[in-house]
Design a protein around this motif. Structure first.
Motif, PDB file in Angstrom:
ATOM      1  N   SER A 281      -1.502  -1.334  34.659  1.00 36.47           N
ATOM      2  CA  SER A 281      -1.373   0.063  34.223  1.00 36.47           C
ATOM      3  C   SER A 281      -0.926   0.147  32.775  1.00 36.47           C
ATOM      4  O   SER A 281      -1.226   1.118  32.082  1.00 36.47           O
ATOM      5  CB  SER A 281      -0.380   0.796  35.109  1.00 36.47           C
ATOM      6  N   GLY A 282      -0.191  -0.866  32.308  1.00 36.63           N
ATOM      7  CA  GLY A 282       0.281  -0.848  30.934  1.00 36.63           C
ATOM      8  C   GLY A 282       1.338   0.195  30.650  1.00 36.63           C
ATOM      9  O   GLY A 282       1.472   0.671  29.534  1.00 36.63           O
ATOM     10  N   VAL A 283       2.107   0.577  31.672  1.00 38.09           N
ATOM     11  CA  VAL A 283       3.163   1.567  31.422  1.00 38.09           C
ATOM     12  C   VAL A 283       4.546   0.971  31.703  1.00 38.09           C
ATOM     13  O   VAL A 283       5.479   1.691  31.972  1.00 38.09           O
ATOM     14  CB  VAL A 283       2.977   2.841  32.271  1.00 38.09           C
ATOM     15  N   GLU A 284       4.670  -0.374  31.603  1.00 40.88           N
ATOM     16  CA  GLU A 284       5.932  -0.991  32.030  1.00 40.88           C
ATOM     17  C   GLU A 284       7.152  -0.439  31.298  1.00 40.88           C
ATOM     18  O   GLU A 284       8.246  -0.377  31.838  1.00 40.88           O
ATOM     19  CB  GLU A 284       5.896  -2.520  31.909  1.00 40.88           C
ATOM     20  N   GLN A 285       6.929   0.013  30.083  1.00 34.61           N
ATOM     21  CA  GLN A 285       8.053   0.533  29.312  1.00 34.61           C
ATOM     22  C   GLN A 285       8.647   1.796  29.953  1.00 34.61           C
ATOM     23  O   GLN A 285       9.810   2.105  29.769  1.00 34.61           O
ATOM     24  CB  GLN A 285       7.527   0.860  27.916  1.00 34.61           C
ATOM     25  N   PHE A 286       7.795   2.511  30.694  1.00 31.60           N
ATOM     26  CA  PHE A 286       8.232   3.802  31.242  1.00 31.60           C
ATOM     27  C   PHE A 286       8.385   3.765  32.757  1.00 31.60           C
ATOM     28  O   PHE A 286       8.466   4.800  33.393  1.00 31.60           O
ATOM     29  CB  PHE A 286       7.220   4.888  30.872  1.00 31.60           C
ATOM     30  N   ILE A 287       8.406   2.559  33.311  1.00 34.41           N
ATOM     31  CA  ILE A 287       8.295   2.457  34.764  1.00 34.41           C
ATOM     32  C   ILE A 287       9.493   3.085  35.478  1.00 34.41           C
ATOM     33  O   ILE A 287       9.391   3.502  36.622  1.00 34.41           O
ATOM     34  CB  ILE A 287       8.071   0.988  35.181  1.00 34.41           C
ATOM     35  N   ASP A 288      10.626   3.184  34.816  1.00 37.72           N
ATOM     36  CA  ASP A 288      11.778   3.796  35.471  1.00 37.72           C
ATOM     37  C   ASP A 288      12.000   5.252  35.054  1.00 37.72           C
ATOM     38  O   ASP A 288      13.026   5.841  35.368  1.00 37.72           O
ATOM     39  CB  ASP A 288      13.027   2.960  35.219  1.00 37.72           C
ATOM     40  N   GLN A 289      11.031   5.795  34.345  1.00 40.11           N
ATOM     41  CA  GLN A 289      11.098   7.212  33.983  1.00 40.11           C
ATOM     42  C   GLN A 289      10.426   8.043  35.080  1.00 40.11           C
ATOM     43  O   GLN A 289       9.505   7.564  35.720  1.00 40.11           O
ATOM     44  CB  GLN A 289      10.318   7.465  32.677  1.00 40.11           C
ATOM     45  N   PRO A 290      10.869   9.277  35.268  1.00 39.17           N
ATOM     46  CA  PRO A 290      10.151  10.136  36.219  1.00 39.17           C
ATOM     47  C   PRO A 290       8.714  10.365  35.754  1.00 39.17           C
ATOM     48  O   PRO A 290       8.469  10.522  34.555  1.00 39.17           O
ATOM     49  CB  PRO A 290      10.944  11.441  36.219  1.00 39.17           C
ATOM     50  N   VAL A 291       7.769  10.363  36.686  1.00 39.08           N
ATOM     51  CA  VAL A 291       6.367  10.421  36.282  1.00 39.08           C
ATOM     52  C   VAL A 291       5.983  11.774  35.696  1.00 39.08           C
ATOM     53  O   VAL A 291       4.933  11.896  35.079  1.00 39.08           O
ATOM     54  CB  VAL A 291       5.405  10.086  37.441  1.00 39.08           C
ATOM     55  N   LYS A 292       6.832  12.787  35.876  1.00 39.80           N
ATOM     56  CA  LYS A 292       6.468  14.076  35.277  1.00 39.80           C
ATOM     57  C   LYS A 292       6.474  13.987  33.750  1.00 39.80           C
ATOM     58  O   LYS A 292       5.882  14.818  33.075  1.00 39.80           O
ATOM     59  CB  LYS A 292       7.430  15.164  35.742  1.00 39.80           C
ATOM     60  N   ASN A 293       7.163  12.955  33.220  1.00 39.34           N
ATOM     61  CA  ASN A 293       7.167  12.793  31.768  1.00 39.34           C
ATOM     62  C   ASN A 293       6.013  11.937  31.268  1.00 39.34           C
ATOM     63  O   ASN A 293       5.926  11.651  30.082  1.00 39.34           O
ATOM     64  CB  ASN A 293       8.484  12.158  31.313  1.00 39.34           C
ATOM     65  N   TYR A 294       5.150  11.503  32.178  1.00 40.18           N
ATOM     66  CA  TYR A 294       4.024  10.667  31.755  1.00 40.18           C
ATOM     67  C   TYR A 294       2.942  11.537  31.124  1.00 40.18           C
ATOM     68  O   TYR A 294       2.779  12.708  31.465  1.00 40.18           O
ATOM     69  CB  TYR A 294       3.427   9.952  32.970  1.00 40.18           C
ATOM     70  N   SER A 295       2.177  10.932  30.243  1.00 36.43           N
ATOM     71  CA  SER A 295       0.983  11.628  29.750  1.00 36.43           C
ATOM     72  C   SER A 295      -0.079  11.569  30.840  1.00 36.43           C
ATOM     73  O   SER A 295       0.012  10.756  31.759  1.00 36.43           O
ATOM     74  CB  SER A 295       0.476  10.947  28.492  1.00 36.43           C
ATOM     75  N   SER A 296      -1.093  12.422  30.739  1.00 33.99           N
ATOM     76  CA  SER A 296      -2.056  12.441  31.845  1.00 33.99           C
ATOM     77  C   SER A 296      -2.801  11.111  31.954  1.00 33.99           C
ATOM     78  O   SER A 296      -3.146  10.686  33.047  1.00 33.99           O
ATOM     79  CB  SER A 296      -3.027  13.617  31.714  1.00 33.99           C
ATOM     80  N   GLY A 297      -3.020  10.462  30.819  1.00 36.95           N
ATOM     81  CA  GLY A 297      -3.656   9.155  30.869  1.00 36.95           C
ATOM     82  C   GLY A 297      -2.789   8.125  31.568  1.00 36.95           C
ATOM     83  O   GLY A 297      -3.273   7.330  32.372  1.00 36.95           O
ATOM     84  N   MET A 298      -1.497   8.163  31.283  1.00 36.86           N
ATOM     85  CA  MET A 298      -0.584   7.213  31.928  1.00 36.86           C
ATOM     86  C   MET A 298      -0.542   7.441  33.430  1.00 36.86           C
ATOM     87  O   MET A 298      -0.463   6.498  34.223  1.00 36.86           O
ATOM     88  CB  MET A 298       0.835   7.369  31.344  1.00 36.86           C
ATOM     89  N   TYR A 299      -0.585   8.690  33.802  1.00 36.99           N
ATOM     90  CA  TYR A 299      -0.615   9.087  35.207  1.00 36.99           C
ATOM     91  C   TYR A 299      -1.804   8.421  35.902  1.00 36.99           C
ATOM     92  O   TYR A 299      -1.675   7.788  36.935  1.00 36.99           O
ATOM     93  CB  TYR A 299      -0.774  10.604  35.235  1.00 36.99           C
ATOM     94  N   VAL A 300      -2.979   8.591  35.270  1.00 38.26           N
ATOM     95  CA  VAL A 300      -4.196   8.031  35.839  1.00 38.26           C
ATOM     96  C   VAL A 300      -4.119   6.512  35.882  1.00 38.26           C
ATOM     97  O   VAL A 300      -4.490   5.890  36.871  1.00 38.26           O
ATOM     98  CB  VAL A 300      -5.417   8.470  35.009  1.00 38.26           C
ATOM     99  N   ARG A 301      -3.607   5.920  34.820  1.00 36.64           N
ATOM    100  CA  ARG A 301      -3.516   4.467  34.776  1.00 36.64           C
ATOM    101  C   ARG A 301      -2.689   3.942  35.938  1.00 36.64           C
ATOM    102  O   ARG A 301      -3.092   3.024  36.650  1.00 36.64           O
ATOM    103  CB  ARG A 301      -2.848   4.031  33.473  1.00 36.64           C
ATOM    104  N   LEU A 302      -1.540   4.553  36.133  1.00 37.83           N
ATOM    105  CA  LEU A 302      -0.663   4.070  37.194  1.00 37.83           C
ATOM    106  C   LEU A 302      -1.317   4.278  38.564  1.00 37.83           C
ATOM    107  O   LEU A 302      -1.345   3.369  39.390  1.00 37.83           O
ATOM    108  CB  LEU A 302       0.678   4.803  37.136  1.00 37.83           C
ATOM    109  N   GLY A 303      -1.884   5.466  38.765  1.00 42.73           N
ATOM    110  CA  GLY A 303      -2.523   5.752  40.051  1.00 42.73           C
ATOM    111  C   GLY A 303      -3.677   4.808  40.326  1.00 42.73           C
ATOM    112  O   GLY A 303      -3.823   4.292  41.432  1.00 42.73           O
ATOM    113  N   PHE A 304      -4.474   4.572  39.299  1.00 39.61           N
ATOM    114  CA  PHE A 304      -5.624   3.699  39.477  1.00 39.61           C
ATOM    115  C   PHE A 304      -5.172   2.268  39.773  1.00 39.61           C
ATOM    116  O   PHE A 304      -5.743   1.586  40.621  1.00 39.61           O
ATOM    117  CB  PHE A 304      -6.496   3.738  38.219  1.00 39.61           C
TER     118      PHE A 304
END
Ligand SMILES: Nc1ncnc2c1ncn2[C@@H]1O[C@H](COP(=O)(O)OP(=O)(O)OP(=O)(O)O)[C@@H](O)[C@H]1O
Ligand SMILES: [Mg+2]
Lengths: 278, 248
Positions: B135-158
């Motif tokens: 997903s490439g979001v390891e830096q934000f993995i402990d942040q609430p997902v509401k603060n994710y960008s929509s792309g990051m959201y998709v990346r993690l979900g995918f």
């Protein structure tokens, strides 16, 4: 049978959804879980003020515990009621509140209402724990009765789950259900001896005798209410510290199983159509 | 022909179109039924087979029934007639992150979403690093997902969804939000899937990516199957049918 197996296989999902509810609930609040105590405490204060100090309702002292504190007596009935009412209302909205999930992912839909039983039940467990501490401080000898209290709590959870399953389906098809039910719940609460003792009803019932020339009295009708039995059993165990009345206890079991069976049957029958009907 | 992964036979799906959608008890009682409706067939007698290990594209204009067909595959809708048979475990990715809880962290959501998709806790723990890595979001993995960008959201979900390890992966057009780098990563993942002998069924409006990724494709129009066959030919036929289409 296959259905039960599928539900069993989803237990991990059920646990995770329940955790989601619990964790999400008090996120970013300072007092966290303590908030779950605030509601029952506020109602307790209001009801005690109005019913014990102004109207002067006097329930009998606990026998054999000898407890005679209105607020504690009230909580023994109020906490189970609040749990029941919350499970029914939140469980009813659980399908509608998760449209995104239901329409996009396949999973056993039954975990949605059941997860509400879990999350509301978790709060309830916490509240009941506090109540037990209070009872002990007040001098009740509750320890030997705790296993039976837990059994009764499970029975009430099963009963509430059954109603929640039926209403969750009804609510998808008729959105009126939720408004209707919230009114019913208010009336139901006052039809259950939670803030007043059943002895008041018994006195009135005796005055009228049998209704319409039969031997059926008002009290008999009044006691059809399943919650009356549950509240009675909880009070016998927690407040009186004695064996529950076998008839009351048996009826709790029967009501719980009946409600759950019907609820499960209805839910299972309509589960497939839920995604479209939303 | 090799083995068949998914076989769709004579599938028809009907929706009720309500003239006056009124889900209230009053209207039900007044009319003696829920509401006035007319039937609308979103899928009409659709049938084709998807061989094991192929990448299969589903194309067609908006509203032609592609998503409806995928939902039937994913057991979210149940077709009125016809049958769908699978050969293996199926996972559907119709909307990414629909099971995410906005207040919970990425880490907690991986576990939640994984279990919604049918993974056990042990499986998720085992794959956790892989999921986060992809997903490439390891830096934000402990942040609430509401603060994710929509792309990051998709990346993690995918990333969660592909790690379910299905034999058949069904994907609706969810990847469009990802950046070029992530789309390339996904395309590579589809190739890996194919090499591992898994089947991918995807819907896309990007004809280039369908042409690149898919072996065969089916074209739906108004709920009817127009053509199924090698991707190139189906796409060409589809593009030619469009008004004002020059060869794309
Ligand atoms: N739940 C529903 N109730 C009524 N009609 C529906 C429902 N879902 C889909 N439809 C109808 O079915 C038809 C096909 O919809 P579908 O979402 O499958 O199209 P699609 O091919 O995925 O289009 P797009 O390219 O825009 O994603 C549409 O006309 C839509 O209005
Ligand atoms: Mg679509």
């Amino acid at each position: 049978m296959r259905y039960l197996k599928e539900v069993l296989e989803s237990r991990e999902l059920l646990a995770n959804l329940t955790l989601r509810e619990i964790r999400g609930q008090y996120k970013r609040t300072i007092f966290g879980q303590l908030w779950s105590l605030v509601n029952p405490l506020a109602s307790m204060l209001v009801y005690t003020l109005v019913f014990a100090l102004i109207i002067r309702v006097q329930p009998e002292a606990g026998d054999p515990s000898g407890l005679d504190i209105f607020a504690v007596w009230l909580l023994c009935g109020l906490l189970p009621w609040t749990f029941f009412s919350n499970v029914v209302q939140q469980g009813m909205g659980s399908i509608l509140g998760n449209v995104g999930l239901v329409q996009k992912v396949y999973f056993a839909r039954i975990v949605l209402p059941l997860s509400k039983v879990g999350s509301v039940g978790y709060n309830w467990l916490f509240e009941m724990g506090v109540l037990v501490v209070v009872l002990v401080i007040c001098g009740a000898f509750v320890w030997p009765w705790l296993p039976l209290v837990v059994v009764t709590m499970v029975l009430l959870a099963i009963f509430a789950a059954g109603l929640a399953l039926m209403l969750a389906v009804a609510n998808v098809h008729f959105r009126d259900t939720q408004y209707f039910v919230s009114i019913i719940m208010q009336i139901w609460m006052y039809l259950t001896p939670i803030i007043y003792p059943i002895s008041l009803v018994a006195t009135q019932s005796e005055k009228y005798g049998g209704l319409f020339g039969t031997t059926v009295s008002i009290l008999d009708l009044y006691r059809i209410n399943p919650l009356e039995r549950f509240v009675a059993v909880f009070r016998q165990l927690l407040y009186d510290n004695r064996w529950p009345d076998p008839q009351d206890f048996l009826l709790c079991v029967i009501w719980a199983l009946a409600a759950f069976t019907v609820g499960l049957w209805i839910f299972r029958r309509s589960e497939r159509g839920l995604a479209e009907a939303l | 022909m090799s083995e068949i992964a998914v076989s769709i036979e004579h599938v028809s799906k009907k929706f009720r179109l309500y003239h006056e959608r009124n889900q209230s008890i009053k209207s039900a009682i007044m009319r003696g039924r829920t509401s006035v409706h007319e039937d609308f067939w979103a899928l009409k007698d659709v049938g084709f087979e998807v061989p094991v290990g192929s990448t299969f594209g589903l194309i067609g204009s908006n509203g032609s029934g592609k998503s409806t067909l995928l939902k039937c595959l994913a057991k979210i809708y149940y077709p009125e007639t016809g049958s769908i048979t699978y050969n293996g475990k199926i996972a559907a990715l119709l909307e990414v992150g629909s099971g995410f809880h906005p207040e919970l962290s990425g880490r907690e959501n991986i576990f939640l979403n994984g279990s919604i998709l049918g993974m056990s806790k042990k499986e998720i723990t085992g794959k956790f690093d892989e999921i986060v890595d992809f997903s490439g979001v390891e830096q934000f993995i402990d942040q609430p997902v509401k603060n994710y960008s929509s792309g990051m959201y998709v990346r993690l979900g995918f990333s969660v969804a592909i790690n379910v390890n299905p034999d058949i992966l069904v994907v609706d057009e969810v990847l469009a939000v990802g950046d070029t780098e992530f789309q390339a990563k996904c395309a590579q993942k589809f190739v890996d899937f194919k090499n591992e002998g898994r089947t991918v069924i995807l819907v896309s409006h990007s004809m280039e990516s369908v042409r690149d990724m898919c072996d065969s494709a089916a074209w739906l129009r108004h709920g009817e199957l127009v053509r199924v066959g090698p991707a190139d030919e189906t796409i060409t036929a589809y593009l030619e049918s469009l008004p004002g289409a020059s060869a794309a």
